[in-house]
Every structure is written in C-alpha cells, then in structure tokens.
Design a protein around this motif. Structure first.
Motif, PDB file in Angstrom:
ATOM      1  N   LEU A 134      -6.878  28.182  -5.531  1.00  0.00           N
ATOM      2  CA  LEU A 134      -5.849  27.803  -4.556  1.00  0.00           C
ATOM      3  C   LEU A 134      -4.840  28.921  -4.357  1.00  0.00           C
ATOM      4  O   LEU A 134      -4.509  29.659  -5.284  1.00  0.00           O
ATOM      5  CB  LEU A 134      -5.127  26.533  -5.011  1.00  0.00           C
ATOM      6  N   ASP A 135      -4.333  28.999  -3.142  1.00  0.00           N
ATOM      7  CA  ASP A 135      -3.288  29.948  -2.795  1.00  0.00           C
ATOM      8  C   ASP A 135      -1.952  29.208  -2.875  1.00  0.00           C
ATOM      9  O   ASP A 135      -1.397  28.783  -1.870  1.00  0.00           O
ATOM     10  CB  ASP A 135      -3.536  30.491  -1.384  1.00  0.00           C
ATOM     11  N   GLY A 136      -1.484  28.978  -4.088  1.00  0.00           N
ATOM     12  CA  GLY A 136      -0.244  28.228  -4.310  1.00  0.00           C
ATOM     13  C   GLY A 136      -0.532  26.826  -4.804  1.00  0.00           C
ATOM     14  O   GLY A 136      -1.685  26.391  -4.873  1.00  0.00           O
ATOM     15  N   ALA A 137       0.524  26.127  -5.132  1.00  0.00           N
ATOM     16  CA  ALA A 137       0.413  24.763  -5.659  1.00  0.00           C
ATOM     17  C   ALA A 137       0.105  23.773  -4.540  1.00  0.00           C
ATOM     18  O   ALA A 137       0.531  23.969  -3.391  1.00  0.00           O
ATOM     19  CB  ALA A 137       1.717  24.361  -6.343  1.00  0.00           C
ATOM     20  N   PRO A 138      -0.622  22.705  -4.862  1.00  0.00           N
ATOM     21  CA  PRO A 138      -0.847  21.650  -3.859  1.00  0.00           C
ATOM     22  C   PRO A 138       0.491  21.011  -3.456  1.00  0.00           C
ATOM     23  O   PRO A 138       1.433  20.952  -4.257  1.00  0.00           O
ATOM     24  CB  PRO A 138      -1.723  20.629  -4.594  1.00  0.00           C
ATOM     25  N   ASP A 139       0.557  20.541  -2.243  1.00  0.00           N
ATOM     26  CA  ASP A 139       1.722  19.805  -1.739  1.00  0.00           C
ATOM     27  C   ASP A 139       1.301  18.345  -1.630  1.00  0.00           C
ATOM     28  O   ASP A 139       0.445  18.010  -0.804  1.00  0.00           O
ATOM     29  CB  ASP A 139       2.147  20.350  -0.384  1.00  0.00           C
ATOM     30  N   ILE A 140       1.862  17.497  -2.479  1.00  0.00           N
ATOM     31  CA  ILE A 140       1.477  16.085  -2.524  1.00  0.00           C
ATOM     32  C   ILE A 140       2.689  15.239  -2.177  1.00  0.00           C
ATOM     33  O   ILE A 140       3.726  15.327  -2.839  1.00  0.00           O
ATOM     34  CB  ILE A 140       0.918  15.719  -3.913  1.00  0.00           C
ATOM     35  N   LYS A 141       2.532  14.421  -1.138  1.00  0.00           N
ATOM     36  CA  LYS A 141       3.627  13.557  -0.683  1.00  0.00           C
ATOM     37  C   LYS A 141       3.172  12.106  -0.692  1.00  0.00           C
ATOM     38  O   LYS A 141       2.098  11.785  -0.198  1.00  0.00           O
ATOM     39  CB  LYS A 141       4.062  13.941   0.722  1.00  0.00           C
ATOM     40  N   MET A 142       4.012  11.227  -1.271  1.00  0.00           N
ATOM     41  CA  MET A 142       3.772   9.793  -1.241  1.00  0.00           C
ATOM     42  C   MET A 142       4.649   9.216  -0.136  1.00  0.00           C
ATOM     43  O   MET A 142       5.858   9.465  -0.103  1.00  0.00           O
ATOM     44  CB  MET A 142       4.091   9.166  -2.592  1.00  0.00           C
ATOM     45  N   LEU A 143       4.027   8.467   0.765  1.00  0.00           N
ATOM     46  CA  LEU A 143       4.712   8.034   1.983  1.00  0.00           C
ATOM     47  C   LEU A 143       4.731   6.521   2.126  1.00  0.00           C
ATOM     48  O   LEU A 143       3.810   5.829   1.681  1.00  0.00           O
ATOM     49  CB  LEU A 143       3.998   8.638   3.203  1.00  0.00           C
ATOM     50  N   PRO A 146       0.818  -1.213   0.000  1.00  0.00           N
ATOM     51  CA  PRO A 146       0.000   0.000   0.000  1.00  0.00           C
ATOM     52  C   PRO A 146       0.856   1.270   0.000  1.00  0.00           C
ATOM     53  O   PRO A 146       1.948   1.293   0.560  1.00  0.00           O
ATOM     54  CB  PRO A 146      -0.796  -0.095   1.297  1.00  0.00           C
ATOM     55  N   ILE A 147       0.335   2.293  -0.638  1.00  0.00           N
ATOM     56  CA  ILE A 147       1.002   3.589  -0.691  1.00  0.00           C
ATOM     57  C   ILE A 147       0.070   4.618  -0.064  1.00  0.00           C
ATOM     58  O   ILE A 147      -1.111   4.695  -0.406  1.00  0.00           O
ATOM     59  CB  ILE A 147       1.325   3.987  -2.137  1.00  0.00           C
ATOM     60  N   THR A 148       0.607   5.410   0.858  1.00  0.00           N
ATOM     61  CA  THR A 148      -0.143   6.470   1.499  1.00  0.00           C
ATOM     62  C   THR A 148       0.237   7.794   0.854  1.00  0.00           C
ATOM     63  O   THR A 148       1.408   8.042   0.588  1.00  0.00           O
ATOM     64  CB  THR A 148       0.169   6.516   3.010  1.00  0.00           C
ATOM     65  N   VAL A 149      -0.768   8.620   0.609  1.00  0.00           N
ATOM     66  CA  VAL A 149      -0.553   9.934   0.015  1.00  0.00           C
ATOM     67  C   VAL A 149      -1.204  10.970   0.921  1.00  0.00           C
ATOM     68  O   VAL A 149      -2.328  10.769   1.389  1.00  0.00           O
ATOM     69  CB  VAL A 149      -1.172  10.029  -1.405  1.00  0.00           C
ATOM     70  N   ILE A 150      -0.479  12.052   1.159  1.00  0.00           N
ATOM     71  CA  ILE A 150      -1.024  13.203   1.863  1.00  0.00           C
ATOM     72  C   ILE A 150      -0.965  14.369   0.880  1.00  0.00           C
ATOM     73  O   ILE A 150       0.109  14.744   0.423  1.00  0.00           O
ATOM     74  CB  ILE A 150      -0.214  13.550   3.138  1.00  0.00           C
ATOM     75  N   ALA A 151      -2.136  14.898   0.537  1.00  0.00           N
ATOM     76  CA  ALA A 151      -2.223  16.022  -0.395  1.00  0.00           C
ATOM     77  C   ALA A 151      -2.816  17.210   0.339  1.00  0.00           C
ATOM     78  O   ALA A 151      -3.936  17.133   0.854  1.00  0.00           O
ATOM     79  CB  ALA A 151      -3.081  15.654  -1.598  1.00  0.00           C
ATOM     80  N   THR A 152      -2.058  18.297   0.414  1.00  0.00           N
ATOM     81  CA  THR A 152      -2.477  19.491   1.138  1.00  0.00           C
ATOM     82  C   THR A 152      -2.663  20.641   0.159  1.00  0.00           C
ATOM     83  O   THR A 152      -1.796  20.882  -0.689  1.00  0.00           O
ATOM     84  CB  THR A 152      -1.416  19.864   2.194  1.00  0.00           C
ATOM     85  N   MET A 153      -3.803  21.321   0.291  1.00  0.00           N
ATOM     86  CA  MET A 153      -4.112  22.457  -0.577  1.00  0.00           C
ATOM     87  C   MET A 153      -4.676  23.579   0.281  1.00  0.00           C
ATOM     88  O   MET A 153      -5.505  23.325   1.157  1.00  0.00           O
ATOM     89  CB  MET A 153      -5.163  22.057  -1.618  1.00  0.00           C
ATOM     90  N   THR A 154      -4.250  24.793   0.025  1.00  0.00           N
ATOM     91  CA  THR A 154      -4.770  25.942   0.751  1.00  0.00           C
ATOM     92  C   THR A 154      -5.591  26.792  -0.206  1.00  0.00           C
ATOM     93  O   THR A 154      -5.114  27.197  -1.268  1.00  0.00           O
ATOM     94  CB  THR A 154      -3.623  26.776   1.356  1.00  0.00           C
ATOM     95  N   ALA A 155      -6.822  27.055   0.178  1.00  0.00           N
ATOM     96  CA  ALA A 155      -7.727  27.869  -0.629  1.00  0.00           C
ATOM     97  C   ALA A 155      -7.476  29.342  -0.370  1.00  0.00           C
ATOM     98  O   ALA A 155      -7.094  29.744   0.735  1.00  0.00           O
ATOM     99  CB  ALA A 155      -9.176  27.529  -0.287  1.00  0.00           C
ATOM    100  N   LYS A 156      -7.704  30.154  -1.399  1.00  0.00           N
ATOM    101  CA  LYS A 156      -7.731  31.595  -1.186  1.00  0.00           C
ATOM    102  C   LYS A 156      -8.900  31.874  -0.231  1.00  0.00           C
ATOM    103  O   LYS A 156      -9.912  31.163  -0.261  1.00  0.00           O
ATOM    104  CB  LYS A 156      -7.949  32.313  -2.512  1.00  0.00           C
ATOM    105  N   PRO A 157      -8.778  32.882   0.618  1.00  0.00           N
ATOM    106  CA  PRO A 157      -9.829  33.126   1.623  1.00  0.00           C
ATOM    107  C   PRO A 157     -11.237  33.231   1.042  1.00  0.00           C
ATOM    108  O   PRO A 157     -12.186  32.720   1.638  1.00  0.00           O
ATOM    109  CB  PRO A 157      -9.400  34.441   2.274  1.00  0.00           C
TER     110      PRO A 157
END
Length: 104
Positions: free
Chosen positions: A80-89, A2-13
């Motif tokens: 979005l306020d910047g690019a998403p941060d996607i990490k495969m863990l 299994p592969i775990t992914v954490i994808a973080t995105m920040t929306a403009k207000p």
C-alpha cells in the motif's frame, strides 16, 4: 442499526495486481461472517474501495478481529501507498427513502 463502512486503500503502482488479488481472496470469507450485509470491492486507477454494511456494531467489531481481515492486511500492508482510510458512517436519508440509503 446497520453501520456502513467505506475503506479506501491505494496500492503502490507495481502492486496493484497483488492488492486486487488479496482483496478478492478475502471477500468470500468476509461474506460468511455473521452480520455481513454488504462487502463489495471497487477499483479505480490503483485505488481500492470497500463499501461495507454491517448489521450492527457487534458484527463490525467481530469483523475487525476476524482472521480474514488479519490475513488481508498482513498480505497487502507492504503493497500500500500509505495507510488505509476507514470511515464508519451513519445514513443521512433524504429524498426517496428507498433510494437514499443502502439496504441489507
């Protein structure tokens, strides 16, 4: 494995509701994708975090090119306020193995 992914995105207000709605709309389609063991959305103060678990690399690769993902990023890109941060863990299991890792 299994592969775990954490994808973080920040929306403009001013776009928090639009990003939330688009993410929620994508979830049902993604849950139907082969190899999707977990695809859950979390939110705090305009930051959205997807916690994902995929059966294997092939399932994750298929997800990355799936229509639901293309639609989601096409919809939220300008919000979005910047690019998403996607990490495969990979898990680092310690302590009680049942509590030290995600399970399908």
């Amino acid at each position: 494995m299994p592969i775990t992914v954490i994808a973080t995105m920040t929306a403009k207000p001013e776009s928090v509701d639009a990003v939330r709605d688009a993410c929620k709309q994508a979830i049902e389609a993604v849950h139907s994708e082969p190899g999707c063991d977990l695809y859950s959305l979390h939110e705090s103060e305009g930051t959205f975090v997807f916690v994902e678990q995929w059966a294997d690399g092939d399932a994750l690769q298929a997800h990355s090119t799936a229509p639901a993902v293309a639609t989601l990023f096409g919809t939220i890109g300008e919000h979005l306020d910047g690019a998403p941060d996607i990490k495969m863990l990979q898990p680092v299991v310690a302590g009680d193995p049942a509590k030290g890792r995600l399970r399908p």
